[in-house]
Design an enzyme around this catalytic site. Structure first.
Site, PDB file in Angstrom:
ATOM      1  N   GLY A  23       0.904  -1.128   0.041  1.00  0.00           N
ATOM      2  CA  GLY A  23      -0.053  -0.047  -0.107  1.00  0.00           C
ATOM      3  C   GLY A  23       0.796   1.115   0.059  1.00  0.00           C
ATOM      4  N   MET A  24       1.943   0.987   0.571  1.00  0.00           N
ATOM      5  CA  MET A  24       2.794   2.299   0.650  1.00  0.00           C
ATOM      6  C   MET A  24       3.966   2.489  -0.357  1.00  0.00           C
ATOM      7  SD  MET A  24       2.371   4.696   2.934  1.00  0.00           S
ATOM      8  CE  MET A  24       3.540   5.467   3.126  1.00  0.00           C
ATOM      9  N   ASP A 135       1.724  -4.032  12.555  1.00  0.00           N
ATOM     10  CA  ASP A 135       1.219  -4.507  11.409  1.00  0.00           C
ATOM     11  C   ASP A 135       1.866  -5.938  11.226  1.00  0.00           C
ATOM     12  OD1 ASP A 135      -0.414  -4.615   8.993  1.00  0.00           O
ATOM     13  OD2 ASP A 135       0.990  -3.644   7.919  1.00  0.00           O
TER      14      ASP A 135
END
Length: 323
Positions: A23-24, A135
Site C-alpha cells: 500500500g505504501m 502490522d
C-alpha cells in the site's frame, strides 16, 4: 509506478528487479555499486502519494526501523528523496515470506519453535526501544536461506503509549463494528489486528502480542484463528467476547502449545502475557517439552503462566488473505 531496470539512484544503487509491492510503495532489488552488495529499495511515488500523511508514514517506517539493531530485524541503510520519489535502502533478504512457508507446511517442530522464538526476540527488542509494530502478519516476515526470520515493514510502527483504561467491552455493538468499513477508520491489516486496535483505543505492547498470536496460530495449525469471508466478519470475530478455542495444533508439538496460543489470543489484553520476555520463556519451555518428549524423559518444564480458565467457544478457522 514502474522503475526501469538499470536506473541508478543516489549515484550508487542500480535497479535490478522488482520484487514486491504494498500500500505504501514498491520494492526493488538493486546493486550497491560502491559496496558491491545486493540491497532492497522501497520507493514511494510522491506523485501517487502527494499527501503529507503518506510522506510522514513512510519516513516513520525508516526512522522506527533504523532505531533497531537486531539480527531478526531487517537493517535500514539509508533514506533519500528525489523530486519524484522517497526511498528507503535496506538489507536484501534472499528467501521466502513466512506466508509461503505456512502454505507449504515446510517446517519441522524444531524449526517452528526456533522461528517463533526469533520473532519474539525481535519484537522484544523493538518494544525495549519503545516501538510497537502494529502490522504483524506473515507477509511482513521473511525467512532467509539459513532459516533465520527477518521482521520488516515498520510503516505503521509508533511509539508505545501509556495505556488508558479499556473501554467497556459490553458496550461494543454491531454499529461500532460498522465503522470498520470506512477506508480511514482503522490503520493496519484487519485479519491481524487486536481487539483494542480495532476499537481504536490507546495501544501498548500487548497489541503486538495478539497479532503475533494470530501469526503463531497459523504456523502451529496452518489456519487463521478467525474464520470469515470478509474483513467485516473477521473484525466481528476478533471483537466478539468469546475466547478463542485452539484446536488442530501440529500433533508433533507439545500439548501446551495450545495453551500458549490461547493466552496470546486472549481478547482482554490484561489476560495476555505482558511482554515478549514472557513469550520467550513459554517458547523455551515448549522446546524443553519437545526435547524431553523425543528422548523419552518424564520431566516437563514448568510453564511461565497457567492456562486460561475460561471455556472456549470454537469458531471454524481458515487462512485469511491479507489486504
Amino acid at each position: 509506478m514502474s522503475i526501469e531496470v538499470g536506473t541508478v539512484y543516489g549515484g550508487r544503487y542500480e535497479i535490478r528487479a522488482r520484487i514486491g509491492s504494498g500500500g505504501m510503495g514498491e520494492v526493488y532489488k538493486a546493486e550497491d555499486r560502491v559496496l558491491q552488495r545486493a540491497v532492497a529499495i522501497k520507493f514511494i511515488d510522491k506523485r501517487k502519494h502527494p499527501s503529507e500523511t503518506a510522506a510522514k508514514r513512510f519516513l516513520r517506517e525508516a526512522r522506527s526501523a533504523s532505531r533497531l539493531n537486531h539480527p531478526n530485524i531487517v537493517v535500514i541503510h539509508e533514506i533519500t528523496e528525489t523530486e519524484e520519489h522517497a526511498y528507503i535502502v535496506m538489507e536484501f533478504v534472499s528467501g521466502k515470506s513466512l506466508r509461503e512457508h505456512i502454505r507449504a507446511q515446510s517446517f519441522t517442530p524444531d524449526v517452528l519453535l526456533d522461528l517463533a522464538a526469533q520473532l519474539a526476540d525481535a519484537l522484544a527488542e523493538a518494544h525495549a526501544h519503545g516501538v510497537i509494530h502494529r502490522d504483524l502478519k506473515p507477509e511482513n516476515i521473511l525467512v532467509n536461506e539459513r532459516g533465520h526470520a527477518k521482521l520488516l515493514d515498520f510503516g505503521l510502527a509508533r511509539d508505545i503509549e501509556r495505556a488508558r483504561p479499556l473501554a467497556d467491552e459490553a458496550a461494543m455493538t454491531a454499529a461500532a463494528v460498522e465503522t470498520l468499513t470506512g477506508a480511514s477508520a482503522v490503520v493496519g491489516t484487519i485479519p491481524y489486528m487486536s481487539p483494542e486496535q480495532l476499537r481504536k483505543e490507546t495501544l501498548d505492547a500487548r497489541t503486538d502480542i495478539f497479532s503475533y498470536g494470530i501469526v503463531l496460530h497459523e504456523m502451529f495449525t496452518g489456519r487463521h484463528p478467525f474464520w470469515a469471508t470478509s474483513s467485516f466478519e473477521i473484525a466481528a470475530a476478533i471483537l466478539a467476547p468469546a475466547p478463542v478455542a485452539v484446536s488442530d495444533v501440529d500433533p508433533r508439538l507439545p500439548p501446551s502449545a495450545a495453551t500458549l496460543l490461547a493466552r496470546l489470543l486472549e481478547k482482554g489484553r490484561e489476560r495476555r502475557p505482558s511482554s515478549f520476555a514472557q513469550v520467550r520463556e513459554a517458547l523455551h519451555a515448549l522446546k524443553g517439552e519437545l526435547r524431553f518428549g523425543s528422548s523419552g524423559g518424564d520431566a516437563t518444564p514448568t510453564r511461565p503462566f497457567p492456562p486460561s480458565t475460561q471455556d472456549a467457544a470454537a469458531a471454524e478457522t481458515a487462512v485469511a488473505t491479507s489486504q
